[in-house]
Design a protein around this motif. Structure first.
Motif, PDB file in Angstrom:
ATOM      1  N   LEU A 187       0.813  -1.213   0.000  1.00 20.53           N
ATOM      2  CA  LEU A 187       0.000   0.000   0.000  1.00 20.53           C
ATOM      3  C   LEU A 187       0.842   1.256   0.000  1.00 20.53           C
ATOM      4  O   LEU A 187       0.419   2.301  -0.473  1.00 20.53           O
ATOM      5  N   SER A 188       2.065   1.168   0.568  1.00 23.62           N
ATOM      6  CA  SER A 188       2.872   2.377   0.727  1.00 23.62           C
ATOM      7  C   SER A 188       3.424   2.904  -0.581  1.00 23.62           C
ATOM      8  O   SER A 188       3.797   4.062  -0.669  1.00 23.62           O
ATOM      9  N   VAL A 189       3.493   2.041  -1.634  1.00 20.48           N
ATOM     10  CA  VAL A 189       4.056   2.491  -2.902  1.00 20.48           C
ATOM     11  C   VAL A 189       2.984   2.942  -3.878  1.00 20.48           C
ATOM     12  O   VAL A 189       3.294   3.515  -4.911  1.00 20.48           O
ATOM     13  N   ARG A 190       1.714   2.683  -3.584  1.00 21.43           N
ATOM     14  CA  ARG A 190       0.635   3.069  -4.481  1.00 21.43           C
ATOM     15  C   ARG A 190       0.035   4.374  -3.976  1.00 21.43           C
ATOM     16  O   ARG A 190      -1.058   4.430  -3.421  1.00 21.43           O
ATOM     17  N   GLN A 191       0.819   5.442  -4.118  1.00 21.00           N
ATOM     18  CA  GLN A 191       0.414   6.748  -3.628  1.00 21.00           C
ATOM     19  C   GLN A 191       0.304   7.711  -4.801  1.00 21.00           C
ATOM     20  O   GLN A 191       1.208   7.787  -5.628  1.00 21.00           O
ATOM     21  N   PRO A 192      -0.769   8.469  -4.897  1.00 23.36           N
ATOM     22  CA  PRO A 192      -0.884   9.446  -5.981  1.00 23.36           C
ATOM     23  C   PRO A 192       0.122  10.559  -5.829  1.00 23.36           C
ATOM     24  O   PRO A 192       0.567  10.871  -4.738  1.00 23.36           O
ATOM     25  N   SER A 193       0.485  11.183  -6.947  1.00 24.77           N
ATOM     26  CA  SER A 193       1.481  12.256  -6.923  1.00 24.77           C
ATOM     27  C   SER A 193       0.984  13.464  -6.153  1.00 24.77           C
ATOM     28  O   SER A 193       1.763  14.177  -5.530  1.00 24.77           O
ATOM     29  N   SER A 194      -0.349  13.724  -6.191  1.00 24.00           N
ATOM     30  CA  SER A 194      -0.884  14.880  -5.463  1.00 24.00           C
ATOM     31  C   SER A 194      -0.667  14.743  -3.968  1.00 24.00           C
ATOM     32  O   SER A 194      -0.413  15.718  -3.267  1.00 24.00           O
ATOM     33  N   LYS A 195      -0.722  13.507  -3.459  1.00 27.72           N
ATOM     34  CA  LYS A 195      -0.493  13.292  -2.032  1.00 27.72           C
ATOM     35  C   LYS A 195       0.940  13.603  -1.660  1.00 27.72           C
ATOM     36  O   LYS A 195       1.226  14.249  -0.650  1.00 27.72           O
ATOM     37  N   ILE A 196       1.864  13.189  -2.506  1.00 25.25           N
ATOM     38  CA  ILE A 196       3.272  13.430  -2.221  1.00 25.25           C
ATOM     39  C   ILE A 196       3.563  14.930  -2.179  1.00 25.25           C
ATOM     40  O   ILE A 196       4.261  15.434  -1.309  1.00 25.25           O
ATOM     41  N   VAL A 197       3.009  15.665  -3.127  1.00 27.26           N
ATOM     42  CA  VAL A 197       3.217  17.108  -3.154  1.00 27.26           C
ATOM     43  C   VAL A 197       2.641  17.763  -1.912  1.00 27.26           C
ATOM     44  O   VAL A 197       3.236  18.646  -1.298  1.00 27.26           O
ATOM     45  N   ALA A 198       1.416  17.328  -1.491  1.00 25.05           N
ATOM     46  CA  ALA A 198       0.777  17.921  -0.307  1.00 25.05           C
ATOM     47  C   ALA A 198       1.593  17.660   0.946  1.00 25.05           C
ATOM     48  O   ALA A 198       1.745  18.546   1.798  1.00 25.05           O
ATOM     49  N   LEU A 199       2.141  16.468   1.101  1.00 22.82           N
ATOM     50  CA  LEU A 199       2.905  16.137   2.298  1.00 22.82           C
ATOM     51  C   LEU A 199       4.254  16.839   2.302  1.00 22.82           C
ATOM     52  O   LEU A 199       4.773  17.180   3.365  1.00 22.82           O
ATOM     53  N   GLU A 200       4.854  17.035   1.137  1.00 17.27           N
ATOM     54  CA  GLU A 200       6.139  17.722   1.088  1.00 17.27           C
ATOM     55  C   GLU A 200       6.015  19.176   1.529  1.00 17.27           C
ATOM     56  O   GLU A 200       6.964  19.772   2.015  1.00 17.27           O
ATOM     57  N   ASN A 201       4.839  19.757   1.387  1.00 15.04           N
ATOM     58  CA  ASN A 201       4.615  21.141   1.795  1.00 15.04           C
ATOM     59  C   ASN A 201       4.075  21.249   3.208  1.00 15.04           C
ATOM     60  O   ASN A 201       3.672  22.323   3.634  1.00 15.04           O
ATOM     61  N   THR A 202       4.028  20.132   3.936  1.00 18.72           N
ATOM     62  CA  THR A 202       3.513  20.114   5.304  1.00 18.72           C
ATOM     63  C   THR A 202       4.661  19.993   6.287  1.00 18.72           C
ATOM     64  O   THR A 202       5.541  19.138   6.118  1.00 18.72           O
ATOM     65  N   PHE A 203       4.666  20.857   7.292  1.00 16.81           N
ATOM     66  CA  PHE A 203       5.692  20.795   8.331  1.00 16.81           C
ATOM     67  C   PHE A 203       5.167  20.006   9.523  1.00 16.81           C
ATOM     68  O   PHE A 203       4.150  20.366  10.114  1.00 16.81           O
ATOM     69  N   PHE A 204       5.834  18.904   9.864  1.00 12.94           N
ATOM     70  CA  PHE A 204       5.448  18.043  10.974  1.00 12.94           C
ATOM     71  C   PHE A 204       6.302  18.368  12.190  1.00 12.94           C
ATOM     72  O   PHE A 204       7.532  18.427  12.101  1.00 12.94           O
ATOM     73  N   PHE A 205       5.661  18.553  13.341  1.00 15.09           N
ATOM     74  CA  PHE A 205       6.372  18.731  14.599  1.00 15.09           C
ATOM     75  C   PHE A 205       6.784  17.358  15.113  1.00 15.09           C
ATOM     76  O   PHE A 205       5.994  16.411  15.088  1.00 15.09           O
ATOM     77  N   SER A 206       8.022  17.219  15.554  1.00 15.68           N
ATOM     78  CA  SER A 206       8.497  15.921  16.037  1.00 15.68           C
ATOM     79  C   SER A 206       7.764  15.532  17.321  1.00 15.68           C
ATOM     80  O   SER A 206       7.727  16.315  18.274  1.00 15.68           O
ATOM     81  N   PRO A 207       7.147  14.344  17.372  1.00 15.80           N
ATOM     82  CA  PRO A 207       6.408  13.959  18.585  1.00 15.80           C
ATOM     83  C   PRO A 207       7.314  13.772  19.791  1.00 15.80           C
ATOM     84  O   PRO A 207       6.886  13.990  20.925  1.00 15.80           O
ATOM     85  N   ILE A 208       8.578  13.357  19.534  1.00 15.77           N
ATOM     86  CA  ILE A 208       9.515  13.132  20.635  1.00 15.77           C
ATOM     87  C   ILE A 208      10.914  13.028  20.044  1.00 15.77           C
ATOM     88  O   ILE A 208      11.077  12.653  18.874  1.00 15.77           O
TER      89      ILE A 208
END
Length: 293
Positions: free
Chosen positions: A158-179
């Motif tokens: 499942l991890s390799v069947r990702q649309p390109s739009s999802k990859i672009v959206a996540l690359e522009n998202t800043f994640f705070f490190s949980p720990i």
């Protein structure tokens, strides 16, 4: 008197012998007698002076006495000089890299071609260089078979069947490190392991990676105290094996806000750590690709 007679008289005086004697004051017995001329004294003094200078020079050059000369560096100072020279050289290299980066960035902003790109096209000597972007790579039969084999293996991943739009959206998202901690078990290392395990001290703060709403906060037998947060763009983050939970279902949390503390709860654990998962549209993601732990 002519000059020739004066010179002969002067050299004659230099060769005139003199007697140096030491007498006993009471008996007037000669204890030491030496006969010298002015020329002998000058020659002896000159030879001794030259020998003394040579001896002192060798003594200073080949012994540690040179370190006592004011202004001469000792061994530690020479070592520091060499190290500082190396650091200065490294600093100059880094400054040159920074200057090239700034110049290239300014050229891109102005809409010009960076110097590095123009040099790559023309070469350092001005000759034409073959461009890699126009090279035609023909597919071989072995390459096609290898591609088919990889596609068959990854067909149910499942991890390799990702649309390109999802990859672009996540690359522009800043994640705070949980720990902050060490990742001991990576994504997919064990069957059914859809997250990462981060080792940290018991009771350490667990933070939300993004703004969102708590959709689950409770206890499970296998993973202990678990909290799940729904974020924007169909993102869900899960935090498992906690010691205690600080948020209830329905509460709104901000990125970086404390939501739990690290623990060792549940049956599927061997020590204090945080099991963190990140899901997008029902697909598990590798958190290491988006978050720096």
């Amino acid at each position: 008197m002519s000059s020739t007679e004066k010179n002969q008289s002067f050299f004659k005086k230099l060769r005139d012998p003199y007697r140096f004697a030491i007498f006993n004051e009471q008996t007037y017995e000669e204890l030491f007698v030496i006969r010298l001329s002015k020329l002998n004294v000058v020659t002896l003094v000159g030879v001794l002076s030259i020998g003394l200078i040579v001896f002192v020079s060798f003594l200073i050059a080949f012994t540690s006495l040179k370190e006592y000369i004011p202004g001469y560096p000792d061994a530690n100072q020479r070592l520091l000089i060499v190290r500082n020279a190396q650091r200065v050289d490294s600093l100059l290299v880094e400054i040159n890299k920074r200057d090239r980066f700034i110049n290239s960035f300014q050229a891109i902003v102005r809409g010009d071609i960076p110097d590095s790109a123009s040099q790559a096209k023309s070469g350092p000597t001005g000759h034409q260089v073959v461009r890699n972007d126009v090279v035609d790579f023909a597919k071989s039969e072995e390459d096609s078979l290898f591609r088919l084999e990889i596609e068959n293996e990854e067909r149910f991943n499942l991890s390799v069947r990702q649309p390109s739009s999802k990859i672009v959206a996540l690359e522009n998202t800043f994640f705070f490190s949980p720990i902050k901690g060490m990742v001991v078990n990576g994504f997919g290392e064990v069957k059914g392991h859809y997250g990462v395990d981060i080792v940290a001290a018991r009771g350490s703060r667990v933070s939300a990676v993004l703004d969102g709403v708590v959709v689950f906060s409770g206890w499970t037998v296998e993973t202990g105290y678990v909290i799940e947060i729904q974020h924007a763009n169909n993102l869900i983050s899960m935090y498992k094996h906690n010691q205690n939970l600080l948020k209830e279902v329905g509460e709104v949390v901000k990125a970086g806000e404390a939501i739990a503390s690290v623990g060792n709860s549940g049956e599927l654990t061997t020590g204090p750590h945080l099991h963190f998962e990140l899901w997008y549209n029902g697909t598990p993601l590798n958190p290491v690709e988006y978050i720096s732990f």
